[in-house]
Design an enzyme around this catalytic site. Structure first.
Site, PDB file in Angstrom:
ATOM      1  N   ASN A   1      65.268  -7.045  22.764  1.00 25.59           N
ATOM      2  CA  ASN A   1      65.308  -6.008  23.770  1.00 25.59           C
ATOM      3  C   ASN A   1      64.566  -6.601  24.989  1.00 25.59           C
ATOM      4  OD1 ASN A   1      66.866  -4.179  22.367  1.00 25.59           O
ATOM      5  ND2 ASN A   1      65.109  -3.033  21.947  1.00 25.59           N
TER       6      ASN A   1
ATOM      7  N   ASP B   1      62.063  -5.270  27.369  1.00 27.40           N
ATOM      8  CA  ASP B   1      61.218  -3.803  27.497  1.00 27.40           C
ATOM      9  C   ASP B   1      60.758  -3.500  28.847  1.00 27.40           C
ATOM     10  OD1 ASP B   1      61.453  -3.323  24.592  1.00 27.40           O
ATOM     11  OD2 ASP B   1      59.468  -4.151  24.297  1.00 27.40           O
TER      12      ASP B   1
ATOM     13  N   GLY C   1      61.900  -5.512  21.514  1.00 29.46           N
ATOM     14  CA  GLY C   1      62.777  -5.273  20.430  1.00 29.46           C
ATOM     15  C   GLY C   1      62.056  -5.640  19.342  1.00 29.46           C
TER      16      GLY C   1
ATOM     17  N   GLY D   1      63.140  -6.409  16.332  1.00 35.48           N
ATOM     18  CA  GLY D   1      63.004  -7.706  15.641  1.00 35.48           C
ATOM     19  C   GLY D   1      62.530  -8.844  16.295  1.00 35.48           C
TER      20      GLY D   1
ATOM     21  N   ASN E   1      59.639  -8.796  18.156  1.00 39.10           N
ATOM     22  CA  ASN E   1      58.347  -8.603  17.923  1.00 39.10           C
ATOM     23  C   ASN E   1      57.801  -9.259  16.355  1.00 39.10           C
ATOM     24  OD1 ASN E   1      57.863  -7.453  20.651  1.00 39.10           O
ATOM     25  ND2 ASN E   1      58.309  -5.467  19.725  1.00 39.10           N
TER      26      ASN E   1
ATOM     27  N   LYS F   1      44.451   6.634  10.318  1.00 40.71           N
ATOM     28  CA  LYS F   1      44.314   7.189   9.078  1.00 40.71           C
ATOM     29  C   LYS F   1      44.311   6.127   7.957  1.00 40.71           C
ATOM     30  CE  LYS F   1      47.170  10.411   9.679  1.00 40.71           C
ATOM     31  NZ  LYS F   1      47.917  11.578   9.294  1.00 40.71           N
TER      32      LYS F   1
ATOM     33  N   ALA G   1      53.207  -2.141  19.990  1.00 39.35           N
ATOM     34  CA  ALA G   1      53.718  -3.331  18.878  1.00 39.35           C
ATOM     35  C   ALA G   1      52.977  -3.290  17.624  1.00 39.35           C
ATOM     36  CB  ALA G   1      53.440  -4.494  19.847  1.00 39.35           C
ATOM     37  N   ALA G   2      52.172  -2.187  17.611  1.00 40.29           N
ATOM     38  CA  ALA G   2      51.157  -2.295  16.273  1.00 40.29           C
ATOM     39  C   ALA G   2      52.101  -2.427  14.995  1.00 40.29           C
ATOM     40  CB  ALA G   2      50.453  -1.237  16.444  1.00 40.29           C
ATOM     41  N   GLY G   3      53.162  -1.542  14.958  1.00 43.67           N
ATOM     42  CA  GLY G   3      53.795  -1.550  13.652  1.00 43.67           C
ATOM     43  C   GLY G   3      54.745  -2.654  13.458  1.00 43.67           C
ATOM     44  N   ASP G   4      55.270  -3.523  14.587  1.00 42.38           N
ATOM     45  CA  ASP G   4      55.699  -4.533  14.270  1.00 42.38           C
ATOM     46  C   ASP G   4      54.810  -5.936  14.144  1.00 42.38           C
ATOM     47  OD1 ASP G   4      58.240  -3.197  14.837  1.00 42.38           O
ATOM     48  OD2 ASP G   4      58.177  -3.767  17.107  1.00 42.38           O
TER      49      ASP G   4
END
Length: 300
Positions: A12, A14, A40, A42, A44, A217, A242-245
């Site tokens: 993507n 951004d 995107g 993917g 990341n 948490k 982008a933390a999760g990626d």
């Protein structure tokens, strides 16, 4: 031979807008700053895999306007031979980041939803049973890729985002690692409490590692009758985009390196903690050296 990661994922452009607060219905806001990034989930995650030291191949599609995304992947050490250019606009995202570092995102799929069955067949044929397939839900034919990779004996890691109804038809019993957040956990289980989410998913998919990320948490994870918890590293976030990626990419690289699950999750959590202290998507993803150098400086 080093395990290969195939990331069949989104690419993507951004468009990131810094705002004091998220825009509300009927409201018009001026942004503080605007920046264009390569993004995107993917892209990341591929970059995170590469910066973590893994051998990763990205598979996907862009339009003519997305060539800089290919360069971004290559500059980060990602193999791009399975990225094709088609006659469709590149996928893009509109991202608001508020003064607390939280984000909200609108995605236009573009070329990401134009992958064909023949593309999946051609890509998966280049990987072996020791290799890993990483997928999200920002492209089409994800379910097909999962089944074909599973038939080839590959280990499959799924980050089920965005959480939409089609996910419930995915062959989740074929997944080795399911990496999801609390919203996605509620989507699958109807449960609000993390312990209930883990319990439900571990019962349904007893051969799958369930990794539930909960931001500040921490992380709950489990498999079968086993479950555990890792607290989050304490940092001051400026942008969580982008933390999760970053977490998923580092976890995938750790699985490829055959790292014990607890150690893999600690490393991935630390990488995500560094990521949220920086602005942007791909530019905020740390290298393995940065993670190793900073891990002693971040306290629980």
């Amino acid at each position: 031979m080093k395990v290969k990661i195939c990331n069949f994922g989104s690419l993507n452009i951004d468009h990131v807008y810094s705002v004091e607060s998220f825009v509300r219905p009927g409201e018009t806001l001026s942004c503080n700053t605007y920046i264009r990034f390569a993004g995107g989930k993917g892209l990341n995650q591929s970059i995170a895999c590469a910066r973590a030291g893994a051998r990763v191949y990205h598979a996907g599609a862009i339009g003519a306007d997305g060539k800089f995304l290919m360069e971004e992947l290559q500059n980060s050490g990602v193999e791009t031979e399975f990225v094709k250019t088609i006659q469709e606009p590149t996928g893009h995202a509109i991202i608001q980041v508020n003064s607390s570092g939280e984000n909200c995102i609108i995605i236009c799929a573009g070329a990401n939803r134009c992958i064909e069955d023949s593309d999946v067949d051609e890509v998966i044929a280049n990987f072996d049973s020791d290799d890993i397939l990483l997928v999200q839900n920002e492209t089409n034919l994800v379910s097909s890729a999962i089944s074909k990779a599973h038939n080839r004996g590959m280990k499959i890691i799924l980050n089920p985002s965005p959480a939409v109804e089609e996910l419930k038809d995915f062959p989740l019993e074929k997944i080795a690692f399911l990496v999801l957040n609390e919203i996605e956990g509620k989507f699958f289980t109807g449960q609000l409490k993390p312990n209930k989410i883990i319990e439900d998913l571990c019962k349904r998919y007893d051969n799958t590692w369930i990794i539930l990320t909960m931001g500040a948490k921490g992380i709950k994870y489990g498999k079968g009758n086993y479950n555990s918890f890792i607290p989050a590293f304490k940092v001051t976030p400026v942008d969580t985009t982008a933390a999760g990626d970053t977490f998923t990419g580092y976890l995938t690289a750790s699985v490829a390196a055959n790292m014990p699950i607890h150690e893999a999750l600690l490393l991935s959590s630390n990488a995500a903690a560094i990521c949220v202290t920086r602005h942007g998507t791909a530019p905020s993803i740390p290298t393995r050296n940065e993670v190793d150098n900073m891990i002693s400086k971040i306290n629980f």
